[in-house]
Design a protein around this motif. Structure first.
Motif, PDB file in Angstrom:
ATOM      1  N   THR A 135      16.607  32.913  -2.801  1.00 16.30           N
ATOM      2  CA  THR A 135      17.157  33.727  -1.719  1.00 16.30           C
ATOM      3  C   THR A 135      17.392  32.893  -0.471  1.00 16.30           C
ATOM      4  OG1 THR A 135      16.075  35.734  -2.555  1.00 16.30           O
ATOM      5  CG2 THR A 135      16.702  35.715  -0.234  1.00 16.30           C
ATOM      6  N   LEU A 136      16.403  32.066  -0.112  1.00 13.98           N
ATOM      7  CA  LEU A 136      16.553  31.208   1.066  1.00 13.98           C
ATOM      8  C   LEU A 136      17.679  30.196   0.870  1.00 13.98           C
ATOM      9  CD1 LEU A 136      12.788  30.543   1.926  1.00 13.98           C
ATOM     10  CD2 LEU A 136      14.353  32.160   3.013  1.00 13.98           C
ATOM     11  N   LEU A 143      23.678  38.819   6.653  1.00 12.33           N
ATOM     12  CA  LEU A 143      23.993  37.964   5.511  1.00 12.33           C
ATOM     13  C   LEU A 143      22.758  37.750   4.638  1.00 12.33           C
ATOM     14  CD1 LEU A 143      26.261  34.863   5.518  1.00 12.33           C
ATOM     15  CD2 LEU A 143      24.059  34.723   4.403  1.00 12.33           C
ATOM     16  N   ALA A 144      21.607  37.532   5.274  1.00 13.70           N
ATOM     17  CA  ALA A 144      20.371  37.335   4.511  1.00 13.70           C
ATOM     18  C   ALA A 144      20.032  38.581   3.695  1.00 13.70           C
ATOM     19  CB  ALA A 144      19.226  36.993   5.460  1.00 13.70           C
ATOM     20  N   LYS A 145      20.228  39.752   4.272  1.00 13.09           N
ATOM     21  CA  LYS A 145      19.933  40.994   3.535  1.00 13.09           C
ATOM     22  C   LYS A 145      20.974  41.273   2.458  1.00 13.09           C
ATOM     23  CE  LYS A 145      19.584  43.299   7.403  1.00 13.09           C
ATOM     24  NZ  LYS A 145      19.357  44.368   8.411  1.00 13.09           N
ATOM     25  N   ASN A 146      22.214  40.859   2.691  1.00 12.37           N
ATOM     26  CA  ASN A 146      23.258  41.062   1.677  1.00 12.37           C
ATOM     27  C   ASN A 146      23.041  40.212   0.430  1.00 12.37           C
ATOM     28  OD1 ASN A 146      24.695  42.971   3.116  1.00 12.37           O
ATOM     29  ND2 ASN A 146      26.038  41.473   4.086  1.00 12.37           N
ATOM     30  N   SER A 147      22.179  39.201   0.514  1.00 13.66           N
ATOM     31  CA  SER A 147      21.894  38.375  -0.666  1.00 13.66           C
ATOM     32  C   SER A 147      21.271  39.184  -1.788  1.00 13.66           C
ATOM     33  CB  SER A 147      20.982  37.206  -0.295  1.00 13.66           C
ATOM     34  OG  SER A 147      19.708  37.672   0.120  1.00 13.66           O
ATOM     35  N   SER A 148      20.693  40.352  -1.468  1.00 15.41           N
ATOM     36  CA  SER A 148      20.105  41.198  -2.508  1.00 15.41           C
ATOM     37  C   SER A 148      21.159  41.778  -3.445  1.00 15.41           C
ATOM     38  CB  SER A 148      19.308  42.346  -1.866  1.00 15.41           C
ATOM     39  OG  SER A 148      20.144  43.134  -1.043  1.00 15.41           O
ATOM     40  N   ILE A 149      22.447  41.655  -3.079  1.00 17.58           N
ATOM     41  CA  ILE A 149      23.523  42.119  -3.963  1.00 17.58           C
ATOM     42  C   ILE A 149      23.575  41.279  -5.232  1.00 17.58           C
ATOM     43  CG2 ILE A 149      26.042  42.467  -4.078  1.00 17.58           C
ATOM     44  CD1 ILE A 149      26.038  42.961  -1.131  1.00 17.58           C
ATOM     45  N   ALA A 150      22.848  40.166  -5.253  1.00 19.01           N
ATOM     46  CA  ALA A 150      22.830  39.295  -6.434  1.00 19.01           C
ATOM     47  C   ALA A 150      22.449  40.048  -7.701  1.00 19.01           C
ATOM     48  CB  ALA A 150      21.857  38.139  -6.212  1.00 19.01           C
ATOM     49  N   VAL A 151      21.824  41.205  -7.561  1.00 14.13           N
ATOM     50  CA  VAL A 151      21.431  41.994  -8.731  1.00 14.13           C
ATOM     51  C   VAL A 151      22.641  42.325  -9.600  1.00 14.13           C
ATOM     52  CG1 VAL A 151      20.407  44.181  -9.467  1.00 14.13           C
ATOM     53  CG2 VAL A 151      19.436  42.932  -7.533  1.00 14.13           C
ATOM     54  N   TYR A 184      11.820  40.236   3.246  1.00 11.54           N
ATOM     55  CA  TYR A 184      13.072  40.375   4.002  1.00 11.54           C
ATOM     56  C   TYR A 184      12.794  40.600   5.486  1.00 11.54           C
ATOM     57  CZ  TYR A 184      16.057  40.407  -0.105  1.00 11.54           C
ATOM     58  OH  TYR A 184      16.741  40.034  -1.241  1.00 11.54           O
ATOM     59  N   LEU A 185      11.687  41.285   5.802  1.00  7.44           N
ATOM     60  CA  LEU A 185      11.323  41.469   7.204  1.00  7.44           C
ATOM     61  C   LEU A 185      11.002  40.134   7.860  1.00  7.44           C
ATOM     62  CD1 LEU A 185      10.632  43.352   9.574  1.00  7.44           C
ATOM     63  CD2 LEU A 185       8.306  43.506   8.671  1.00  7.44           C
ATOM     64  N   ILE A 186      10.247  39.284   7.149  1.00  2.00           N
ATOM     65  CA  ILE A 186       9.897  37.970   7.692  1.00  2.00           C
ATOM     66  C   ILE A 186      11.148  37.114   7.869  1.00  2.00           C
ATOM     67  CG2 ILE A 186       8.675  35.823   7.200  1.00  2.00           C
ATOM     68  CD1 ILE A 186       6.516  37.493   5.849  1.00  2.00           C
ATOM     69  N   ILE A 187      12.054  37.149   6.876  1.00  2.39           N
ATOM     70  CA  ILE A 187      13.292  36.368   6.982  1.00  2.39           C
ATOM     71  C   ILE A 187      14.116  36.825   8.189  1.00  2.39           C
ATOM     72  CG2 ILE A 187      15.497  35.884   5.870  1.00  2.39           C
ATOM     73  CD1 ILE A 187      14.069  35.983   3.192  1.00  2.39           C
ATOM     74  N   SER A 188      14.226  38.136   8.368  1.00  3.73           N
ATOM     75  CA  SER A 188      15.029  38.666   9.476  1.00  3.73           C
ATOM     76  C   SER A 188      14.402  38.316  10.823  1.00  3.73           C
ATOM     77  CB  SER A 188      15.178  40.184   9.332  1.00  3.73           C
ATOM     78  OG  SER A 188      15.835  40.521   8.131  1.00  3.73           O
ATOM     79  N   LEU A 199      14.696  32.288  15.819  1.00  2.00           N
ATOM     80  CA  LEU A 199      15.386  31.002  15.972  1.00  2.00           C
ATOM     81  C   LEU A 199      16.675  31.151  16.781  1.00  2.00           C
ATOM     82  CD1 LEU A 199      14.911  29.518  12.380  1.00  2.00           C
ATOM     83  CD2 LEU A 199      13.662  28.928  14.471  1.00  2.00           C
ATOM     84  N   MET A 200      17.407  32.228  16.520  1.00  2.00           N
ATOM     85  CA  MET A 200      18.644  32.434  17.270  1.00  2.00           C
ATOM     86  C   MET A 200      18.366  32.764  18.736  1.00  2.00           C
ATOM     87  SD  MET A 200      21.132  31.758  15.313  1.00  2.00           S
ATOM     88  CE  MET A 200      22.468  32.373  16.314  1.00  2.00           C
ATOM     89  N   ASN A 201      17.255  33.449  19.024  1.00  2.00           N
ATOM     90  CA  ASN A 201      16.896  33.715  20.417  1.00  2.00           C
ATOM     91  C   ASN A 201      16.537  32.422  21.144  1.00  2.00           C
ATOM     92  OD1 ASN A 201      17.301  36.480  20.290  1.00  2.00           O
ATOM     93  ND2 ASN A 201      15.209  36.903  19.638  1.00  2.00           N
ATOM     94  N   ILE A 202      15.841  31.517  20.443  1.00  2.00           N
ATOM     95  CA  ILE A 202      15.538  30.217  21.041  1.00  2.00           C
ATOM     96  C   ILE A 202      16.823  29.457  21.328  1.00  2.00           C
ATOM     97  CG2 ILE A 202      14.445  27.987  20.615  1.00  2.00           C
ATOM     98  CD1 ILE A 202      12.323  29.472  18.979  1.00  2.00           C
ATOM     99  N   PHE A 203      17.746  29.473  20.363  1.00  2.00           N
ATOM    100  CA  PHE A 203      19.026  28.801  20.567  1.00  2.00           C
ATOM    101  C   PHE A 203      19.829  29.462  21.684  1.00  2.00           C
ATOM    102  CE2 PHE A 203      23.561  28.217  19.304  1.00  2.00           C
ATOM    103  CZ  PHE A 203      23.615  26.845  19.503  1.00  2.00           C
TER     104      PHE A 203
END
Length: 406
Positions: free
Chosen positions: A106-107, A343-351, A383-387, A393-397
């Motif tokens: 997934t990652l 996009l990270a959550k949409n990866s679950s469509i791999a099913v 998925y919660l941890i990934i989000s 990271l994006m807030n830091i950027f």
């Protein structure tokens, strides 16, 4: 005169305290802050009670159906194979390792999707604000087509398209660099050598040092107004450092080229149809939204800034690099973080295409063990941890690219 004195005396009597040193009583619930805390505590107690009742109800129903609960099953042997793995895995390994394989897949697809979607999104977004009529219409058609078609249909479309490509014996050759077949994309890669690993580490170190140097230069510019000519040094770190390490490791240059043997190719590196379909589907879908975000960010830059840059004889590239992008990033980054999370959550469509990521492996786990509640809980937490990590990271950027006003 007498009436005026009586009126004054009565007014003073109303304003004065009833007794010397006495204060008006203040009730506990009369304070707005106290009432707010009471409401919040009451709401928390209701939520805790509801969660407790729900948990008790679920456990009781599972015990009635003689379904065991807990995460002890993760130490049992999985007894199923996984087609694509980034780490060593056999059917004799535990369910916990199978879940780890799904998490890494997934990652992996998420990282590749973010990179591809960002590159395509910025290219198309800049094309949307171009002065070339044909380029603007092509970019507009790209955006309107991809963002208005559901992402799951796009993944299925690419899966069907790849499955209908020629077999390995009739493979489509890509200028001697690889082959495209219904079994995926196979292309040449450098032969296995320790020098390549050290070169990769040197490249990563060069990128990190280049970013650190850029941040230091920006801080010095904001504090003292001094410009550091660090562009050449950053290029030397990113390009020169890996080249030096590669040369010191013996300059390995062997190429592992794929060759047709029997009914399939041997050698090289193959990207599976499942991974390719999922990557193209989620990356192209997200790139259409990123393109609109980039267009909005570019259009937020005042026209006076562009006219001032052109009056100073800036080239188009320097206008984009030093005027447009720095000011547009403060508008682009916040919604860009939301697209990365989606996009990270949409990866679950791999099913639907069979790529063995976390959701797909968790479904297999549920079918074999019956531990549906635990498997769903694992997916939700992951998925919660990934989000949350992506947003952090994006807030830091975002704080880094924000224009600080003094």
């Amino acid at each position: 005169m007498m009436k005026h004195s009586q009126h004054t005396a009565s007014t003073e009597t109303l304003n004065a305290p009833t007794q010397a040193g006495a204060f008006k009583p203040i009730t506990l619930l009369g304070s707005k802050t106290t009432r707010g805390w009471c409401y919040q505590i009451l709401l928390a107690l209701v939520l805790v009670g509801f969660c407790g009742w729900l948990y008790h109800n679920v456990v009781e129903n599972l015990q009635t159906q003689r379904i065991t609960t807990g995460f002890g099953f993760l130490q049992q042997s999985a007894q199923f194979a996984i087609g694509e793995t980034l780490i060593d895995y056999t059917p004799r390994d535990t369910y916990a390792r199978a879940v780890l394989v799904g998490l890494l897949n997934t990652l992996y697809v998420t990282a590749c999707g973010i990179i591809l979607a960002t590159v395509l999104g910025f290219i198309v977004g800049l094309g949307r604000v171009s002065k070339n009529w044909l380029l603007v219409k092509l970019a507009e058609g790209y955006v309107e087509l991809l963002r208005n078609v559901p992402v799951i249909l796009q993944v299925i479309f690419w899966s069907v398209t790849i499955r209908n490509l020629p077999s390995p014996r009739g493979a489509i050759e890509l200028a001697g660099l690889g082959f495209l077949t219904n079994r995926g994309l196979t292309f040449a890669v450098p032969e296995a050598h320790p020098g390549w690993q050290w070169t990769l580490w040197a490249l990563l170190a060069g990128i990190v040092l280049s970013v650190a140097l850029s941040m230091l230069a920006r801080r010095q510019r904001e504090r003292g107004g001094r410009l550091w000519p660090g562009a050449r040094l950053r290029v030397a770190l990113i390009v020169g450092l890996p080249l030096v390490v590669w040369w010191l490791c013996g300059a390995p240059h062997g190429i592992d080229r794929p060759t047709l043997r029997g009914f399939n190719f041997r050698g090289g590196f193959t990207i599976s149809p499942e991974f390719t379909a999922l990557l193209l589907g989620i990356a192209l879908y997200s790139s259409a939204f990123i393109a609109e975000i980039v267009r909005a960010g570019v259009q937020s830059v005042p026209k006076g800034q562009l006219e001032a840059a052109r009056s100073l004889s800036f080239s188009p590239w320097h206008v984009i690099r030093h005027v447009i992008i720095p000011q547009a990033m403060r508008v682009i980054v916040p919604p860009l973080a939301s697209q990365y999370v989606s996009l990270a959550k949409n990866s679950s469509i791999a099913v639907v295409v069979g790529y063995p990521e976390l959701a797909n492996i968790s479904n297999t786990l549920m079918n074999q063990t019956g531990q549906a509640l635990e498997a769903i809980a694992i997916m939700m937490v992951v998925y919660l941890i990934i989000s949350i990590t992506t947003s952090l990271l994006m807030n830091i950027f975002n704080r880094y690219v924000a224009i600080k006003e003094r």
